[in-house]
Scaffold this motif. Structure first.
Motif, short mmCIF file in Angstrom:
data_model
loop_
_atom_site.label_atom_id
_atom_site.label_comp_id
_atom_site.label_asym_id
_atom_site.label_seq_id
_atom_site.Cartn_x
_atom_site.Cartn_y
_atom_site.Cartn_z
N PRO A 47 -16.04 65.37 -12.85
CA PRO A 47 -17.33 65.68 -13.41
C PRO A 47 -17.62 67.31 -13.07
CG PRO A 47 -17.41 63.64 -12.21
CD PRO A 47 -16.07 64.22 -11.95
N PRO A 48 -17.37 67.96 -11.97
CA PRO A 48 -17.40 69.16 -11.82
C PRO A 48 -16.76 70.32 -12.89
CG PRO A 48 -17.31 68.34 -9.70
CD PRO A 48 -17.05 67.39 -10.56
N LEU A 49 -15.36 69.76 -13.03
CA LEU A 49 -14.63 70.55 -13.88
C LEU A 49 -15.04 70.22 -15.42
CD1 LEU A 49 -11.65 71.79 -14.42
CD2 LEU A 49 -10.88 69.52 -14.57
N VAL A 50 -15.15 69.26 -15.63
CA VAL A 50 -15.78 69.37 -16.95
C VAL A 50 -17.29 69.85 -17.21
CG1 VAL A 50 -16.63 67.67 -19.00
CG2 VAL A 50 -14.61 67.00 -17.58
N GLY A 51 -18.02 69.87 -16.25
CA GLY A 51 -19.22 70.57 -16.13
C GLY A 51 -19.09 72.08 -16.30
N ALA A 52 -18.12 72.54 -15.58
CA ALA A 52 -17.78 73.79 -15.41
C ALA A 52 -17.31 74.36 -16.91
CB ALA A 52 -17.02 74.34 -14.52
N LEU A 53 -16.57 73.54 -17.56
CA LEU A 53 -15.94 73.94 -18.89
C LEU A 53 -17.09 73.91 -19.94
CD1 LEU A 53 -12.38 72.05 -18.63
CD2 LEU A 53 -12.82 74.61 -18.69
N ALA A 54 -17.88 73.02 -19.67
CA ALA A 54 -18.83 72.72 -20.79
C ALA A 54 -19.78 74.17 -20.78
CB ALA A 54 -19.84 71.49 -20.51
N ASP A 55 -20.02 74.67 -19.49
CA ASP A 55 -21.15 75.64 -19.74
C ASP A 55 -20.35 76.85 -20.03
OD1 ASP A 55 -23.31 74.47 -18.74
OD2 ASP A 55 -22.96 74.83 -16.37
N ALA A 56 -19.03 77.03 -19.82
CA ALA A 56 -18.30 78.16 -20.16
C ALA A 56 -17.72 78.12 -21.78
CB ALA A 56 -16.92 78.36 -19.39
N LEU A 57 -17.65 76.76 -22.31
CA LEU A 57 -17.21 76.76 -23.72
C LEU A 57 -18.04 75.85 -24.50
CD1 LEU A 57 -13.34 75.90 -22.78
CD2 LEU A 57 -14.32 78.13 -23.42
N THR A 58 -18.54 74.86 -24.36
CA THR A 58 -19.37 73.78 -24.95
C THR A 58 -18.76 72.46 -24.32
OG1 THR A 58 -18.01 73.55 -26.82
CG2 THR A 58 -19.86 75.28 -26.90
N LEU A 59 -19.68 71.21 -24.58
CA LEU A 59 -19.30 70.29 -23.98
C LEU A 59 -17.99 69.65 -25.05
CD1 LEU A 59 -19.52 68.03 -21.94
CD2 LEU A 59 -21.60 67.01 -23.01
N ARG A 60 -18.27 70.01 -26.34
CA ARG A 60 -17.25 69.58 -27.14
C ARG A 60 -16.00 70.18 -26.63
NH1 ARG A 60 -16.77 70.92 -33.78
NH2 ARG A 60 -14.91 70.03 -34.04
N TYR A 61 -15.64 71.43 -26.33
CA TYR A 61 -14.32 71.71 -25.72
C TYR A 61 -13.87 71.40 -24.45
CZ TYR A 61 -14.23 74.92 -29.80
OH TYR A 61 -14.32 75.36 -31.11
N ALA A 62 -14.84 70.96 -23.56
CA ALA A 62 -14.56 70.31 -22.50
C ALA A 62 -13.89 69.09 -22.31
CB ALA A 62 -15.90 70.32 -21.27
N LEU A 63 -14.38 68.41 -23.45
CA LEU A 63 -13.91 66.98 -23.45
C LEU A 63 -12.56 66.83 -24.24
CD1 LEU A 63 -16.93 64.97 -24.65
CD2 LEU A 63 -15.90 64.83 -22.40
N TRP A 64 -11.78 68.04 -24.23
CA TRP A 64 -10.49 67.95 -24.55
C TRP A 64 -9.61 67.77 -23.46
CZ3 TRP A 64 -7.75 67.57 -28.81
CH2 TRP A 64 -8.09 67.87 -30.08
N MET A 65 -10.20 67.43 -22.21
CA MET A 65 -9.64 66.86 -21.06
C MET A 65 -9.28 65.49 -21.12
SD MET A 65 -9.02 69.26 -18.74
CE MET A 65 -8.82 68.08 -17.48
N MET A 66 -9.80 64.77 -21.93
CA MET A 66 -9.61 63.38 -22.27
C MET A 66 -8.24 62.99 -22.92
SD MET A 66 -13.39 61.63 -23.39
CE MET A 66 -12.87 60.04 -23.42
N PRO A 67 -7.76 63.79 -23.88
CA PRO A 67 -6.46 63.68 -24.18
C PRO A 67 -5.50 64.02 -23.00
CG PRO A 67 -7.66 64.54 -26.12
CD PRO A 67 -8.48 64.49 -24.81
N VAL A 68 -5.87 65.06 -22.21
CA VAL A 68 -4.97 65.46 -21.16
C VAL A 68 -4.89 64.03 -20.21
CG1 VAL A 68 -4.61 67.13 -19.18
CG2 VAL A 68 -5.57 67.89 -21.55
N TYR A 69 -5.92 63.59 -19.94
CA TYR A 69 -5.92 62.36 -18.95
C TYR A 69 -4.88 61.63 -19.50
CZ TYR A 69 -10.54 64.18 -17.46
OH TYR A 69 -11.46 65.01 -17.05
N ALA A 70 -4.98 61.13 -20.75
CA ALA A 70 -4.01 60.23 -21.24
C ALA A 70 -2.42 60.63 -21.26
CB ALA A 70 -4.13 59.70 -22.72
N LEU A 71 -2.40 61.73 -21.40
CA LEU A 71 -0.92 62.27 -21.13
C LEU A 71 -0.31 62.18 -19.66
CD1 LEU A 71 -0.95 65.85 -22.91
CD2 LEU A 71 0.31 63.62 -23.41
N GLY A 72 -1.49 61.97 -18.57
CA GLY A 72 -1.22 61.77 -17.27
C GLY A 72 -0.63 60.43 -17.06
N ILE A 73 -1.38 59.41 -17.62
CA ILE A 73 -1.07 57.90 -17.79
C ILE A 73 0.28 57.94 -18.24
CG2 ILE A 73 -1.68 55.89 -18.49
CD1 ILE A 73 -4.71 56.75 -18.84
#
Length: 430
Positions: free
Chosen positions: A384-410
């Motif tokens: 949550p802090p990571l996505v929040g920081a990315l959202a303030d720096a970029l926008t929440l839309r770009y921060a949520l690109w972490m979700m495909p990254v999580y799937a790669l980790g799986i």
């Protein structure tokens, strides 16, 4: 020669009524655990606005909350050993429903972070202990039923999300929603205890190579501990076993982070990106949990025939494709579909990891499932802090690109899961 009829064979294989009641009691606890907390999530935008938080501050508060879970999670094996998984899970769920009221009435960042910490501490204890008790019941059934438990959790989460979204739409006071949740969810949780399995939690566990405890297992004696091999050990595990359990935990770090993206950021994403109404904003979370519910109720059938590993890899690919399309062609409709794809993609992972950890040779009773659950809380703490920081720096839309990254980790860690279909399924049993 008398040949038993199919109906008589099915009746002989069916678990006793007490075991069936225990399954429904555990399912109810999963449902309440999902509904109680997830009813809060659609009200997050109101809390953020009333307290006056930035995305970073809100993400930090939500991220600090799981610290309570990380600390409390380390105590669960000891609590279950002393009091039993049934009692621990029910008491912790009642405590969780109580702490959720504190979240609803948060008036400052510190209050929000502290109340989330207490709620996550109680939730961690409930989560691990109810999964442990669910494994007891599954061993009596002699086939996979763990996904159905988590399906009930997801159904509870969807129910809670809809209740929260509807309450937000009609303007129901936050404190009143909290009081109603405490009374209803707390009372039902307490009532489930009387129907759970009696006896020691190790009753259904079998020595390595021994026959599985079936539905007819009565008051089986506690299983003797496995021989302890020489060499360095941590928490009763060899380094190899610890590494395998840690890999299972990493799967839950990424699965939990995917769930958190919908739980924490779904409504805010819909509000900030599309200026959606409160009810429509809540649909991102509902879509993720709704698809996860379908995936979990069908998951036992799937993993009995494909194995946990292949099911995990297929789900990860669906999650990558769905969220990528949603974020590249962002509309309210594609966003809802993308969150749904992510939810379906991680549907079987929590049951699979808990089962593998609890059944792993050389891992003491209760320790594997506790360690894996602790890793899941680590994901809820970090992301949550990571996505929040990315959202303030970029926008929440770009921060949520972490979700495909999580799937790669799986995909990366999925090799540690079993790829053997259930013996009962391959033999044609229901």
């Amino acid at each position: 020669m008398n040949v038993p009829s199919p109906a008589r064979i099915a009746a002989a294989d069916a678990p006793p009524d007490a075991v069936r009641r225990a399954r429904w009691a555990v399912s109810l606890l999963f449902f309440l655990n999902g509904a109680s907390f997830c009813a809060i999530l659609p009200r997050y935008p109101e809390l953020v606005e009333s307290i006056g938080l930035s995305h970073t501050a809100f993400g930090l508060a939500v991220g600090i909350g799981p610290v309570g879970g990380l600390i409390a999670g380390l105590t669960v094996a000891g609590l279950m050993s002393r009091y039993g998984s049934a009692r621990v899970s029910v008491v912790a769920q009642v405590i969780a429903s109580t702490t959720h009221l504190a979240v609803y009435v948060s008036g400052s960042w510190l209050w929000l972070a502290a109340s989330l910490g207490l709620a996550m501490a109680a939730d961690a204890v409930t989560d691990i202990s109810m999964n442990a008790h669910g494994m007891r019941v599954e061993r009596r059934y002699r086939r996979s039923i763990m996904n159905s438990y988590h399906g009930w959790w997801s159904l509870g989460a969807v129910t809670g999300g809809l209740l929260g979204a509807g309450s937000a739409q009609i303007g129901l006071a936050l404190w009143l929603q909290g009081v109603l949740g405490l009374v209803v969810f707390g009372a039902l949780g307490a009532a489930s205890l009387r129907f759970m399995l009696p006896g020691h939690d190790a009753t259904e566990r079998t020595p390595s190579g021994g026959p599985a405890a079936g539905p007819s297992a009565g008051s089986a004696a506690e299983v003797p501990a496995e021989p302890v091999p020489a060499g360095f050990r941590l928490a009763g595990m060899s380094l190899r076993a610890l590494g395998l359990v840690a890999a299972l935990g990493m799967i839950l770090v990424f699965a939990g982070s995917t769930e958190d993206a919908g739980n924490t950021w779904g409504a805010l994403f819909m509000t900030s990106t599309f200026e959606a109404t409160p009810f429509v904003a809540g649909l991102a979370f509902v879509a993720l949990q709704g698809a996860q519910t379908v995936g979990r109720f069908t998951g036992d059938f799937v993993v009995d025939r494909l194995g946990d590993r292949l099911a995990a890899r297929m789900g990860a690919l669906v999650s990558i494709c769905g969220m990528s399309v949603a974020l590249l062609m962002s509309t309210p409709a594609t966003a809802v579909v993308g969150f749904a794809a992510a939810g379906w993609g991680v549907a079987t992972l929590f049951p699979a990891a808990y089962r593998a950890a609890d059944d792993m040779p050389g891992v003491p009773h209760g320790v594997g499932i506790t360690v894996v659950g602790w890793f899941a809380r680590l994901g809820f703490f970090v992301t949550p802090p990571l996505v929040g920081a990315l959202a303030d720096a970029l926008t929440l839309r770009y921060a949520l690109w972490m979700m495909p990254v999580y799937a790669l980790g799986i995909l990366l860690f999925s090799g540690v899961l079993s790829n053997r279909p259930s013996a009962d399924a391959t033999a044609g049993r229901g």
